[in-house]
Scaffold this active site. Sequence first.
Site, PDB file in Angstrom:
ATOM      1  NE  ARG A 184      30.097 -24.800  36.641  1.00 10.73           N
ATOM      2  CZ  ARG A 184      30.924 -24.768  36.116  1.00 10.73           C
ATOM      3  NH1 ARG A 184      32.597 -25.363  34.935  1.00 10.73           N
ATOM      4  NH2 ARG A 184      31.995 -25.027  37.242  1.00 10.73           N
TER       5      ARG A 184
ATOM      6  CG  ASP B 230      34.167 -30.178  28.735  1.00  5.81           C
ATOM      7  OD1 ASP B 230      34.220 -30.805  28.874  1.00  5.81           O
ATOM      8  OD2 ASP B 230      34.622 -29.174  29.954  1.00  5.81           O
TER       9      ASP B 230
ATOM     10  CD  GLU C 293      28.349 -30.895  33.632  1.00  6.25           C
ATOM     11  OE1 GLU C 293      29.245 -31.286  34.077  1.00  6.25           O
ATOM     12  OE2 GLU C 293      28.047 -30.112  32.866  1.00  6.25           O
TER      13      GLU C 293
ATOM     14  CG  HIS D  66      32.033 -30.510  33.577  1.00  8.57           C
ATOM     15  ND1 HIS D  66      31.328 -29.766  34.046  1.00  8.57           N
ATOM     16  CD2 HIS D  66      33.411 -30.189  33.789  1.00  8.57           C
ATOM     17  CE1 HIS D  66      31.503 -29.304  34.591  1.00  8.57           C
ATOM     18  NE2 HIS D  66      32.661 -28.400  34.607  1.00  8.57           N
ATOM     19  CB  ILE D  67      37.008 -34.225  30.130  1.00 12.18           C
ATOM     20  CG1 ILE D  67      37.417 -32.991  28.592  1.00 12.18           C
ATOM     21  CG2 ILE D  67      36.344 -35.586  30.763  1.00 12.18           C
ATOM     22  CD1 ILE D  67      37.740 -34.493  27.800  1.00 12.18           C
TER      23      ILE D  67
HETATM   24  P1  NAD Z   1      37.224 -15.335  35.102  1.00  9.28           P
HETATM   25  O1  NAD Z   1      35.887 -15.301  36.865  1.00  9.28           O
HETATM   26  O2  NAD Z   1      38.751 -15.589  35.283  1.00  9.28           O
HETATM   27  O3  NAD Z   1      36.508 -15.064  34.218  1.00  9.28           O
HETATM   28  C1  NAD Z   1      35.044 -15.050  33.719  1.00  9.28           C
HETATM   29  C2  NAD Z   1      35.314 -13.445  33.044  1.00  9.28           C
HETATM   30  O4  NAD Z   1      33.513 -13.510  32.769  1.00  9.28           O
HETATM   31  C3  NAD Z   1      35.397 -12.347  33.538  1.00  9.28           C
HETATM   32  O5  NAD Z   1      36.067 -11.901  33.258  1.00  9.28           O
HETATM   33  C4  NAD Z   1      33.941 -11.568  34.273  1.00  9.28           C
HETATM   34  O6  NAD Z   1      33.921 -10.398  33.891  1.00  9.28           O
HETATM   35  C5  NAD Z   1      33.269 -12.066  33.282  1.00  9.28           C
HETATM   36  N1  NAD Z   1      31.202 -12.704  32.830  1.00  9.28           N
HETATM   37  C6  NAD Z   1      31.085 -12.667  33.745  1.00  9.28           C
HETATM   38  N2  NAD Z   1      29.323 -12.697  33.910  1.00  9.28           N
HETATM   39  C7  NAD Z   1      29.455 -12.495  32.561  1.00  9.28           C
HETATM   40  C8  NAD Z   1      28.335 -12.417  31.902  1.00  9.28           C
HETATM   41  N3  NAD Z   1      26.652 -12.935  31.846  1.00  9.28           N
HETATM   42  N4  NAD Z   1      28.466 -12.597  30.371  1.00  9.28           N
HETATM   43  C9  NAD Z   1      30.056 -11.731  30.356  1.00  9.28           C
HETATM   44  N5  NAD Z   1      31.185 -12.087  30.970  1.00  9.28           N
HETATM   45  C10 NAD Z   1      31.191 -12.347  32.126  1.00  9.28           C
HETATM   46  O7  NAD Z   1      36.666 -17.616  35.268  1.00  9.28           O
HETATM   47  P2  NAD Z   1      37.588 -18.326  34.256  1.00  9.28           P
HETATM   48  O8  NAD Z   1      38.325 -19.065  35.416  1.00  9.28           O
HETATM   49  O9  NAD Z   1      37.930 -17.926  32.852  1.00  9.28           O
HETATM   50  O10 NAD Z   1      36.278 -19.703  34.130  1.00  9.28           O
HETATM   51  C11 NAD Z   1      35.951 -19.252  33.711  1.00  9.28           C
HETATM   52  C12 NAD Z   1      34.127 -20.248  32.765  1.00  9.28           C
HETATM   53  O11 NAD Z   1      35.575 -21.832  32.971  1.00  9.28           O
HETATM   54  C13 NAD Z   1      33.784 -21.050  34.573  1.00  9.28           C
HETATM   55  O12 NAD Z   1      31.987 -20.974  34.161  1.00  9.28           O
HETATM   56  C14 NAD Z   1      34.101 -22.110  35.345  1.00  9.28           C
HETATM   57  O13 NAD Z   1      33.223 -22.561  35.592  1.00  9.28           O
HETATM   58  C15 NAD Z   1      34.726 -22.757  33.824  1.00  9.28           C
HETATM   59  N6  NAD Z   1      35.418 -23.749  34.007  1.00  9.28           N
HETATM   60  C16 NAD Z   1      35.320 -25.039  33.557  1.00  9.28           C
HETATM   61  C17 NAD Z   1      35.470 -25.936  33.430  1.00  9.28           C
HETATM   62  C18 NAD Z   1      35.763 -27.477  32.777  1.00  9.28           C
HETATM   63  O14 NAD Z   1      35.759 -28.195  33.428  1.00  9.28           O
HETATM   64  N7  NAD Z   1      34.761 -27.091  31.473  1.00  9.28           N
HETATM   65  C19 NAD Z   1      36.577 -25.922  33.913  1.00  9.28           C
HETATM   66  C20 NAD Z   1      37.254 -24.564  34.778  1.00  9.28           C
HETATM   67  C21 NAD Z   1      36.079 -23.429  34.490  1.00  9.28           C
END
Ligand code: NAD
Length: 302
Positions: A230, A254, A259, A277-278
């Site tokens: 994010r 990304d 945005e 953001h893709i």
């Molecule tokens: P997830 O919940 O499986 O994993 C997140 C991990 O981060 C967990 O292990 C949690 O314990 C840890 N965590 C929580 N807060 C934290 C902090 N402040 N510092 C360090 N670690 C922390 O989530 P995921 O499915 O792996 O997704 C991760 C990120 O990717 C999210 O921010 C999600 O919004 C983003 N995402 C982006 C896109 C994109 O298009 N770029 C697509 C999907 C997800």
Amino acid sequence: MRILVTDGMDKKALAQLREMGHEVVEQFYEPDQLGAALRDFDAVVVRSKTKVRAAQIDEAAKGRLKLIIRGGVGVDNIDVGHAADCEIAVRNTPLASSESVAELALAHMLSCARYISHAGYTMRSGLWEKKSYGKGFELNGKTLGIIGYGRIGATLGRIAKAIGMKIMAYGVHHEPGTVARDGVPYVSLDELLEKSDFISVHAPFAESPIVNAESIAKMKDGVVIINTSRGGNVDEDALLAALESGKVRAAGLDVWASEPTSNSALYSHPHVSCTPHIGAATVEAQARIGQEIVEIIKEYSK
Ligand code: NAD
């Protein structure tokens, strides 16, 4: 069920929902019109463009809305607490996009290591700047620090290991000194910042940036920072200053603080590899997201 789809959805999943007998309307609404529109639907499916905040939820709660589905992982575009107060469920599709986002993070790492983003831009401008891109480096043998070792972080860990990187991870729910199921060591945030050649952020949206001036100061000189989580997790001003000073060698981004981003100083910086953001924008991820949505609708239409 009457289902509103505001930001698009996989065609096969849309067809399945209709075959199941649901009425599906595909229409984007501006924020000031969304709430009233939602009163006539049982469920709404959004991606990241549509924001479902308290104002829209209050309006929707006057009608029949019972379910908000976020096709994707992060639910920071939805006021989840307020929805719960109004007895509207919020669901997401957490499993669908991990491979796609991890692959994009890797693409940005390679792009940063070999100037691919900027070299492509200058070639298309008619330039042949071979000498400017002569100091690329390999990923093999380098240390990758992954902040947030959940689904996407661990997927990136698996891929990066296969190309010879050493992996360490930090997560708020993981004790330093322990190891993940795949054998990757959990370390303190400070240790990760000090030892990593590449740092990739995969934590959910944090209240304050994880990568900021203070954490950047603790990083190795010439570190590469990747953010596909994010935008708010990285302080863009601090990152730009560190790119200008050379403290940060390159960044692959990304996601952006707002945005669409207007931070042209950052996205047009020669050492920034940028995408709009893709992360989940692959045929495979969208198809899986569609199937997860179909399963959620099945659950709620029993
Ligand atoms: P997830 O919940 O499986 O994993 C997140 C991990 O981060 C967990 O292990 C949690 O314990 C840890 N965590 C929580 N807060 C934290 C902090 N402040 N510092 C360090 N670690 C922390 O989530 P995921 O499915 O792996 O997704 C991760 C990120 O990717 C999210 O921010 C999600 O919004 C983003 N995402 C982006 C896109 C994109 O298009 N770029 C697509 C999907 C997800």
